[in-house]
Design a protein around this motif. Structure first.
Motif, PDB file in Angstrom:
ATOM      1  N   GLU A   1      -8.882   3.913  -1.084  1.00 56.30           N
ATOM      2  CA  GLU A   1      -9.890   4.645  -1.548  1.00 56.30           C
ATOM      3  C   GLU A   1     -10.962   4.710  -0.322  1.00 56.30           C
ATOM      4  OE1 GLU A   1     -13.303   5.420  -4.827  1.00 56.30           O
ATOM      5  OE2 GLU A   1     -12.994   3.099  -4.350  1.00 56.30           O
ATOM      6  N   GLU A   2     -11.134   3.731   0.404  1.00 53.79           N
ATOM      7  CA  GLU A   2     -12.032   3.622   1.770  1.00 53.79           C
ATOM      8  C   GLU A   2     -11.258   4.452   2.874  1.00 53.79           C
ATOM      9  OE1 GLU A   2     -12.672  -0.365   2.739  1.00 53.79           O
ATOM     10  OE2 GLU A   2     -13.895  -0.798   0.845  1.00 53.79           O
ATOM     11  N   GLN A   3     -10.100   4.479   2.890  1.00 51.32           N
ATOM     12  CA  GLN A   3      -9.325   5.238   3.796  1.00 51.32           C
ATOM     13  C   GLN A   3      -9.083   6.579   3.472  1.00 51.32           C
ATOM     14  OE1 GLN A   3      -8.891   3.087   6.299  1.00 51.32           O
ATOM     15  NE2 GLN A   3      -9.709   1.705   4.917  1.00 51.32           N
ATOM     16  N   GLY A   4      -9.765   7.310   2.336  1.00 47.82           N
ATOM     17  CA  GLY A   4      -9.558   8.348   1.811  1.00 47.82           C
ATOM     18  C   GLY A   4      -8.136   8.809   1.380  1.00 47.82           C
TER      19      GLY A   4
ATOM     20  N   ARG B   1      -8.994  -0.185  -3.829  1.00 42.48           N
ATOM     21  CA  ARG B   1     -10.196  -0.041  -3.076  1.00 42.48           C
ATOM     22  C   ARG B   1     -10.162   0.447  -1.674  1.00 42.48           C
ATOM     23  NH1 ARG B   1     -13.775   2.267  -6.969  1.00 42.48           N
ATOM     24  NH2 ARG B   1     -14.126   0.751  -8.456  1.00 42.48           N
ATOM     25  N   TRP B   2      -9.153  -0.424  -1.179  1.00 43.45           N
ATOM     26  CA  TRP B   2      -8.897  -0.521   0.232  1.00 43.45           C
ATOM     27  C   TRP B   2      -8.297   0.952   0.603  1.00 43.45           C
ATOM     28  CZ3 TRP B   2      -5.403   0.827   3.660  1.00 43.45           C
ATOM     29  CH2 TRP B   2      -5.216   0.842   5.085  1.00 43.45           C
TER      30      TRP B   2
ATOM     31  N   THR C   1      -8.598   8.635  -4.905  1.00 37.63           N
ATOM     32  CA  THR C   1      -9.839   8.484  -5.273  1.00 37.63           C
ATOM     33  C   THR C   1      -9.679   7.254  -6.584  1.00 37.63           C
ATOM     34  OG1 THR C   1      -9.432  10.016  -6.882  1.00 37.63           O
ATOM     35  CG2 THR C   1     -10.573  10.698  -4.996  1.00 37.63           C
TER      36      THR C   1
ATOM     37  N   THR D   1      -7.789  -4.534  -5.639  1.00 35.95           N
ATOM     38  CA  THR D   1      -8.133  -4.650  -4.022  1.00 35.95           C
ATOM     39  C   THR D   1      -7.651  -3.722  -3.249  1.00 35.95           C
ATOM     40  OG1 THR D   1      -8.675  -6.961  -4.406  1.00 35.95           O
ATOM     41  CG2 THR D   1      -8.273  -6.090  -1.917  1.00 35.95           C
TER      42      THR D   1
ATOM     43  N   ARG E   1       1.080  -1.212  -0.220  1.00 34.13           N
ATOM     44  CA  ARG E   1       0.245  -0.072   0.152  1.00 34.13           C
ATOM     45  C   ARG E   1       0.741   1.228   0.012  1.00 34.13           C
ATOM     46  NH1 ARG E   1      -3.976  -2.702   4.354  1.00 34.13           N
ATOM     47  NH2 ARG E   1      -5.247  -3.850   2.935  1.00 34.13           N
TER      48      ARG E   1
END
Length: 97
Positions: A56-59, A53-54, A62, A50, A12
């Motif tokens: 993105e969920e954490q901000g 998207r993770w 985008t 994956t 990440r």
């Protein structure tokens, strides 16, 4: 932290740092896959998506779908995490340069 969690958090961070330093803040999943491979992470395109998207969920990024391709754009918060100014559980903290 388990070995698997350590590897995941590094992948990440590689994505965030690649967006910040190598791609002008924006890149598609194919480019990010190549960046991960350059830094020693052999992953499937599905795994790259994956992680996108993770993040993105954490901000931290985008994500926009363009046809069958996902395009990531680094957010300000993601830039702070990439440089170590902020921390998010699940993303490795970079070493000082």
């Amino acid at each position: 932290m388990s070995f698997k969690e350590m590897i995941t958090s590094d992948k990440r961070l590689v994505i965030l740092r690649s967006l910040r330093e190598m791609t002008g803040y924006k890149a598609n999943d194919s480019i990010l896959d190549s960046c991960l491979e350059t830094f020693g992470h052999s992953v499937s395109r599905d795994e790259v998506r994956t992680h996108m998207r993770w993040l993105e969920e954490q901000g931290l990024i985008t994500v926009e779908k363009v046809g069958e391709t996902l395009v990531a754009k680094l957010t300000g918060r993601g830039g702070d995490v990439a440089t170590g100014k902020s921390m998010v559980d699940g993303v490795k903290k970079p070493r000082p340069e």
